[in-house]
Design a protein around this motif. Structure first.
Motif, PDB file in Angstrom:
ATOM      1  N   ILE A 114      22.193  41.541-137.471  1.00 52.01           N
ATOM      2  CA  ILE A 114      23.102  40.509-137.959  1.00 52.01           C
ATOM      3  C   ILE A 114      24.112  40.108-136.876  1.00 52.01           C
ATOM      4  CG2 ILE A 114      24.926  41.884-139.033  1.00 52.01           C
ATOM      5  CD1 ILE A 114      22.979  39.011-140.683  1.00 52.01           C
ATOM      6  N   SER A 115      24.399  40.994-135.939  1.00 51.71           N
ATOM      7  CA  SER A 115      25.334  40.664-134.864  1.00 51.71           C
ATOM      8  C   SER A 115      24.763  39.611-133.907  1.00 51.71           C
ATOM      9  CB  SER A 115      25.742  41.922-134.094  1.00 51.71           C
ATOM     10  OG  SER A 115      24.634  42.469-133.435  1.00 51.71           O
ATOM     11  N   ASP A 116      23.454  39.353-133.974  1.00 48.01           N
ATOM     12  CA  ASP A 116      22.813  38.330-133.137  1.00 48.01           C
ATOM     13  C   ASP A 116      22.844  36.940-133.765  1.00 48.01           C
ATOM     14  OD1 ASP A 116      21.862  40.139-131.055  1.00 48.01           O
ATOM     15  OD2 ASP A 116      20.481  40.900-132.594  1.00 48.01           O
ATOM     16  N   LEU A 117      23.314  36.846-134.981  1.00 46.24           N
ATOM     17  CA  LEU A 117      23.223  35.609-135.763  1.00 46.24           C
ATOM     18  C   LEU A 117      23.783  34.389-135.026  1.00 46.24           C
ATOM     19  CD1 LEU A 117      22.617  34.213-138.521  1.00 46.24           C
ATOM     20  CD2 LEU A 117      24.937  34.808-139.172  1.00 46.24           C
ATOM     21  N   LEU A 118      25.014  34.450-134.568  1.00 48.32           N
ATOM     22  CA  LEU A 118      25.632  33.274-133.953  1.00 48.32           C
ATOM     23  C   LEU A 118      24.916  32.868-132.674  1.00 48.32           C
ATOM     24  CD1 LEU A 118      29.430  33.974-134.538  1.00 48.32           C
ATOM     25  CD2 LEU A 118      27.958  32.355-135.745  1.00 48.32           C
ATOM     26  N   GLU A 119      24.512  33.834-131.864  1.00 52.91           N
ATOM     27  CA  GLU A 119      23.814  33.501-130.622  1.00 52.91           C
ATOM     28  C   GLU A 119      22.445  32.881-130.916  1.00 52.91           C
ATOM     29  OE1 GLU A 119      22.583  35.469-126.313  1.00 52.91           O
ATOM     30  OE2 GLU A 119      23.567  36.733-127.796  1.00 52.91           O
TER      31      GLU A 119
ATOM     32  N   GLU B  42      19.485  39.777-119.005  1.00 51.09           N
ATOM     33  CA  GLU B  42      20.893  39.882-118.605  1.00 51.09           C
ATOM     34  C   GLU B  42      21.832  39.809-119.809  1.00 51.09           C
ATOM     35  OE1 GLU B  42      21.550  36.929-115.572  1.00 51.09           O
ATOM     36  OE2 GLU B  42      20.009  37.789-114.269  1.00 51.09           O
ATOM     37  N   ASN B  43      21.498  40.594-120.842  1.00 46.75           N
ATOM     38  CA  ASN B  43      22.305  40.703-122.068  1.00 46.75           C
ATOM     39  C   ASN B  43      22.442  39.396-122.842  1.00 46.75           C
ATOM     40  OD1 ASN B  43      22.838  43.500-121.836  1.00 46.75           O
ATOM     41  ND2 ASN B  43      24.364  43.029-120.257  1.00 46.75           N
ATOM     42  N   LYS B  44      21.543  38.438-122.587  1.00 46.32           N
ATOM     43  CA  LYS B  44      21.541  37.186-123.344  1.00 46.32           C
ATOM     44  C   LYS B  44      20.189  37.015-124.019  1.00 46.32           C
ATOM     45  CE  LYS B  44      24.835  34.748-120.525  1.00 46.32           C
ATOM     46  NZ  LYS B  44      25.067  33.915-119.395  1.00 46.32           N
ATOM     47  N   ILE B  45      20.199  36.349-125.168  1.00 51.37           N
ATOM     48  CA  ILE B  45      18.943  36.045-125.845  1.00 51.37           C
ATOM     49  C   ILE B  45      18.281  34.893-125.097  1.00 51.37           C
ATOM     50  CG2 ILE B  45      17.821  35.300-127.973  1.00 51.37           C
ATOM     51  CD1 ILE B  45      20.214  36.509-129.509  1.00 51.37           C
ATOM     52  N   ALA B  46      17.118  35.173-124.505  1.00 49.00           N
ATOM     53  CA  ALA B  46      16.372  34.148-123.764  1.00 49.00           C
ATOM     54  C   ALA B  46      15.400  33.425-124.685  1.00 49.00           C
ATOM     55  CB  ALA B  46      15.620  34.782-122.606  1.00 49.00           C
ATOM     56  N   GLY B  47      15.087  34.031-125.817  1.00 52.81           N
ATOM     57  CA  GLY B  47      14.188  33.425-126.778  1.00 52.81           C
ATOM     58  C   GLY B  47      13.999  34.355-127.957  1.00 52.81           C
ATOM     59  N   PHE B  48      13.450  33.798-129.039  1.00 51.66           N
ATOM     60  CA  PHE B  48      13.151  34.639-130.191  1.00 51.66           C
ATOM     61  C   PHE B  48      12.014  34.038-130.998  1.00 51.66           C
ATOM     62  CE2 PHE B  48      16.485  31.792-131.787  1.00 51.66           C
ATOM     63  CZ  PHE B  48      16.006  31.411-133.030  1.00 51.66           C
ATOM     64  N   GLY B  49      11.331  34.916-131.709  1.00 53.96           N
ATOM     65  CA  GLY B  49      10.284  34.511-132.621  1.00 53.96           C
ATOM     66  C   GLY B  49      10.385  35.352-133.878  1.00 53.96           C
TER      67      GLY B  49
END
Length: 154
Positions: A8-13, A63-70
């Protein structure tokens, strides 16, 4: 690049990546009204919470950033599939897709389906998907075309 499941902490990103990707990567295939209607989906926070809590959500981290998701819903439906605008054409989509397909196979799914944008259609075709039907969705009074696509799993 690392993979991990979303929390849930990834929601905004994730929501930000969704909006920015559509606004930049899909602008050649959809007009401004269609883009604005489509990105309004980020406003439905409860839907995003449900995705994170109920679906298989795989993040690609660089580098601690979301580069993509599925995301894989019910072991056989790719619900969301987005690669950050700054990480296009680096093999990230292939890696995420392969993990989603493996997850579907591990659940003994016979096929995978997805509702695919005009922009993403060539990628899904390269991955073995076939168009089942063209869909005309009305979002906030605006027609947005996408494709119901399916791939048989072996």
């Amino acid at each position: 690049m690392n993979f991990r499941k979303a929390t849930i902490s990834d929601l905004l990103e994730m929501q930000k990546l969704f909006v920015q990707t559509i606004q930049s990567v899909c602008k050649n295939d959809y007009n401004p009204d269609q883009i604005n209607a489509w990105v309004s989906g980020a406003e439905n926070t409860q839907r995003w919470v449900d995705v994170i809590e109920k679906q298989f959500v795989l993040l690609a981290i660089i580098e601690n950033k979301i580069a993509g998701f599925g995301t894989l819903k019910d072991s056989n439906y790719i619900d969301l599939f987005f690669i950050h605008k700054d990480f296009q054409r680096k093999g990230i989509a292939n890696k995420i897709f392969n993990e989603l397909e493996l997850e579907a196979k591990n659940h003994h799914s016979k096929s995978i389906t997805s509702d695919v944008s005009i922009t993403a259609k060539p990628f899904f075709e390269k991955k073995g998907f076939a168009v089942k039907t063209i869909q005309k969705n009305i979002v906030k009074g605006v027609e947005i075309i996408n494709y119901k696509m399916e791939k048989e799993l072996k």
